[in-house]
Design a protein around this motif. Structure first.
Motif, short mmCIF file in Angstrom:
data_model
loop_
_atom_site.label_atom_id
_atom_site.label_comp_id
_atom_site.label_asym_id
_atom_site.label_seq_id
_atom_site.Cartn_x
_atom_site.Cartn_y
_atom_site.Cartn_z
N VAL A 1 0.85 -1.20 0.00
CA VAL A 1 0.00 0.00 0.00
C VAL A 1 0.88 1.25 0.00
CG1 VAL A 1 -1.91 1.18 1.14
CG2 VAL A 1 -1.70 -1.31 1.32
N LYS A 2 0.63 2.14 -0.96
CA LYS A 2 1.44 3.35 -1.12
C LYS A 2 0.57 4.60 -0.96
CE LYS A 2 5.15 0.98 -2.19
NZ LYS A 2 6.30 0.90 -1.25
N TRP A 3 1.20 5.67 -0.47
CA TRP A 3 0.53 6.96 -0.40
C TRP A 3 0.68 7.62 -1.77
CZ3 TRP A 3 -2.80 9.01 2.88
CH2 TRP A 3 -3.05 10.38 2.83
N LEU A 4 -0.44 7.72 -2.50
CA LEU A 4 -0.40 8.16 -3.89
C LEU A 4 -1.48 9.20 -4.14
CD1 LEU A 4 0.79 7.67 -6.76
CD2 LEU A 4 -0.95 5.88 -7.05
N SER A 5 -1.07 10.37 -4.61
CA SER A 5 -2.00 11.46 -4.93
C SER A 5 -2.92 11.80 -3.76
CB SER A 5 -2.83 11.10 -6.17
OG SER A 5 -2.01 10.89 -7.29
N GLY A 6 -2.37 11.77 -2.56
CA GLY A 6 -3.12 12.19 -1.39
C GLY A 6 -4.00 11.13 -0.77
N ILE A 7 -3.88 9.86 -1.21
CA ILE A 7 -4.67 8.77 -0.63
C ILE A 7 -3.79 7.52 -0.51
CG2 ILE A 7 -6.85 9.60 -1.62
CD1 ILE A 7 -6.53 7.23 -3.66
N TRP A 8 -4.28 6.55 0.23
CA TRP A 8 -3.65 5.23 0.24
C TRP A 8 -4.20 4.42 -0.92
CZ3 TRP A 8 0.53 4.51 2.89
CH2 TRP A 8 0.71 5.11 4.15
N TYR A 9 -3.29 3.77 -1.68
CA TYR A 9 -3.74 2.88 -2.74
C TYR A 9 -2.97 1.56 -2.65
CZ TYR A 9 -5.15 0.88 -7.15
OH TYR A 9 -5.68 0.04 -8.08
N PRO A 10 -3.70 0.43 -2.53
CA PRO A 10 -3.02 -0.88 -2.46
C PRO A 10 -2.62 -1.37 -3.84
CG PRO A 10 -5.39 -1.15 -2.26
CD PRO A 10 -5.14 0.33 -2.35
N ASN A 11 -1.34 -1.57 -4.04
CA ASN A 11 -0.87 -2.08 -5.34
C ASN A 11 -1.09 -3.59 -5.47
OD1 ASN A 11 0.49 0.21 -6.86
ND2 ASN A 11 1.40 0.43 -4.84
N ARG A 12 -1.37 -4.26 -4.36
CA ARG A 12 -1.69 -5.68 -4.42
C ARG A 12 -2.98 -5.94 -3.64
NH1 ARG A 12 2.41 -7.36 -2.30
NH2 ARG A 12 1.75 -8.03 -0.24
N ILE A 13 -3.96 -6.49 -4.32
CA ILE A 13 -5.24 -6.84 -3.71
C ILE A 13 -5.49 -8.32 -3.94
CG2 ILE A 13 -7.72 -6.39 -3.67
CD1 ILE A 13 -7.14 -3.61 -4.74
N THR A 14 -5.70 -9.07 -2.88
CA THR A 14 -5.93 -10.51 -2.99
C THR A 14 -7.26 -10.86 -2.35
OG1 THR A 14 -3.56 -10.96 -2.88
CG2 THR A 14 -5.04 -12.80 -2.46
N ALA A 15 -8.17 -11.39 -3.17
CA ALA A 15 -9.48 -11.80 -2.69
C ALA A 15 -9.54 -13.32 -2.65
CB ALA A 15 -10.58 -11.25 -3.60
N THR A 16 -9.97 -13.87 -1.52
CA THR A 16 -10.02 -15.32 -1.34
C THR A 16 -11.42 -15.74 -0.93
OG1 THR A 16 -7.72 -15.30 -0.60
CG2 THR A 16 -8.97 -17.30 -0.19
N LEU A 17 -11.97 -16.72 -1.64
CA LEU A 17 -13.29 -17.25 -1.34
C LEU A 17 -13.24 -18.77 -1.52
CD1 LEU A 17 -16.30 -16.82 -0.70
CD2 LEU A 17 -16.69 -16.52 -3.15
N GLY A 18 -13.19 -19.49 -0.42
CA GLY A 18 -13.06 -20.94 -0.50
C GLY A 18 -11.76 -21.32 -1.17
N SER A 19 -11.86 -22.11 -2.24
CA SER A 19 -10.66 -22.55 -2.96
C SER A 19 -10.24 -21.56 -4.05
CB SER A 19 -10.91 -23.92 -3.60
OG SER A 19 -11.98 -23.86 -4.54
N TYR A 20 -11.00 -20.46 -4.19
CA TYR A 20 -10.70 -19.49 -5.24
C TYR A 20 -9.88 -18.32 -4.71
CZ TYR A 20 -14.15 -21.86 -8.17
OH TYR A 20 -14.84 -22.80 -8.90
N LYS A 21 -8.96 -17.88 -5.53
CA LYS A 21 -8.14 -16.72 -5.17
C LYS A 21 -7.96 -15.84 -6.41
CE LYS A 21 -4.52 -17.09 -2.50
NZ LYS A 21 -3.14 -17.41 -2.00
N PHE A 22 -8.23 -14.55 -6.23
CA PHE A 22 -8.09 -13.59 -7.32
C PHE A 22 -7.16 -12.48 -6.85
CE2 PHE A 22 -9.68 -9.79 -9.68
CZ PHE A 22 -9.40 -10.23 -10.96
#
Length: 209
Positions: free
Chosen positions: A176-197
């Motif tokens: 997560v970086k401070w970018l243009s006055g906000i926090w923005y996560p450069n890596r987002i990982t969503a997990t639901l059961g056996s699925y990962k995006f």
């Protein structure tokens, strides 16, 4: 109470504690501007669109998809196009609540991607009034959603989305970086059961109102 009932109760308590506990706390070292929570939300709501490129992957027991992608994201609609060696190999988009993918994805895969983008990236578009704090975290609670931020810096850490079928989607924010006055996560990982995006942002730009 019977011994077996006591054991079952203890298992439920432990499971709930593990589920709703935050990830291991790591002090924020990134330089950032100290602002109020209301100002932070105001800056986020000024974002009309996010454009950029990213390395995207989705994995499950019987499927694995990855590639570089161009992204055009907004709270109400989005379009992501995947490329391999510069050749288009797939895309997914959502407009007016209708999800489209090429190649065609399973309903649970579509749900994973849609929630990761709409709720994971644009988490501030939902109700942010029910806020509680403790010594380390700020938690925004809703009937089916909980967002967790670092209390001092307001940096996003993770999110839980409680689905109608009883399962829980977990979204973790990294790099997560401070970018243009906000926090923005450069890596987002969503997990639901056996699925990962996973979305690993390479370059991102904001268009604001």
């Amino acid at each position: 109470m019977k011994p077996l009932s006591i054991i079952k109760l203890l298992i439920c308590v432990i499971a709930a504690f593990v589920l709703f506990s935050c990830a291991q706390y790591t002090p924020v070292t990134e330089h950032y501007e100290k602002i109020t929570f209301d100002e932070f939300i105001s800056r986020l709501k000024a974002i009309r669109e996010i454009k950029g490129t990213a390395d995207i992957s989705m994995q499950a027991k019987d499927v694995y998809m990855s590639g570089m992608a161009s992204m055009k994201l907004s709270p109400n609609e989005y379009e992501v196009k995947l490329f391999a060696l510069g050749i288009p190999v797939g895309e997914f988009r959502e407009r007016n609540g209708v999800f489209y993918s090429r190649p065609k994805l399973k309903p649970e895969e579509e749900q994973l991607i849609s929630l990761c983008i709409k709720n994971g990236i644009f988490w501030w578009m939902n109700n942010v009034n029910n806020v509680t704090t403790d010594s380390k975290y700020l938690k925004i609670k809703q009937p089916r959603q909980q967002m967790v931020l670092d209390r001092e810096s307001l940096m996003p850490i993770e999110q839980f989305i409680f689905l109608s079928q009883g399962s829980t989607l977990h979204i973790a924010y990294g790099d997560v970086k401070w970018l243009s006055g906000i926090w923005y996560p450069n890596r987002i990982t969503a997990t639901l059961g056996s699925y990962k995006f996973t979305i690993n942002t390479e370059d991102v730009k904001f268009e604001k109102y």
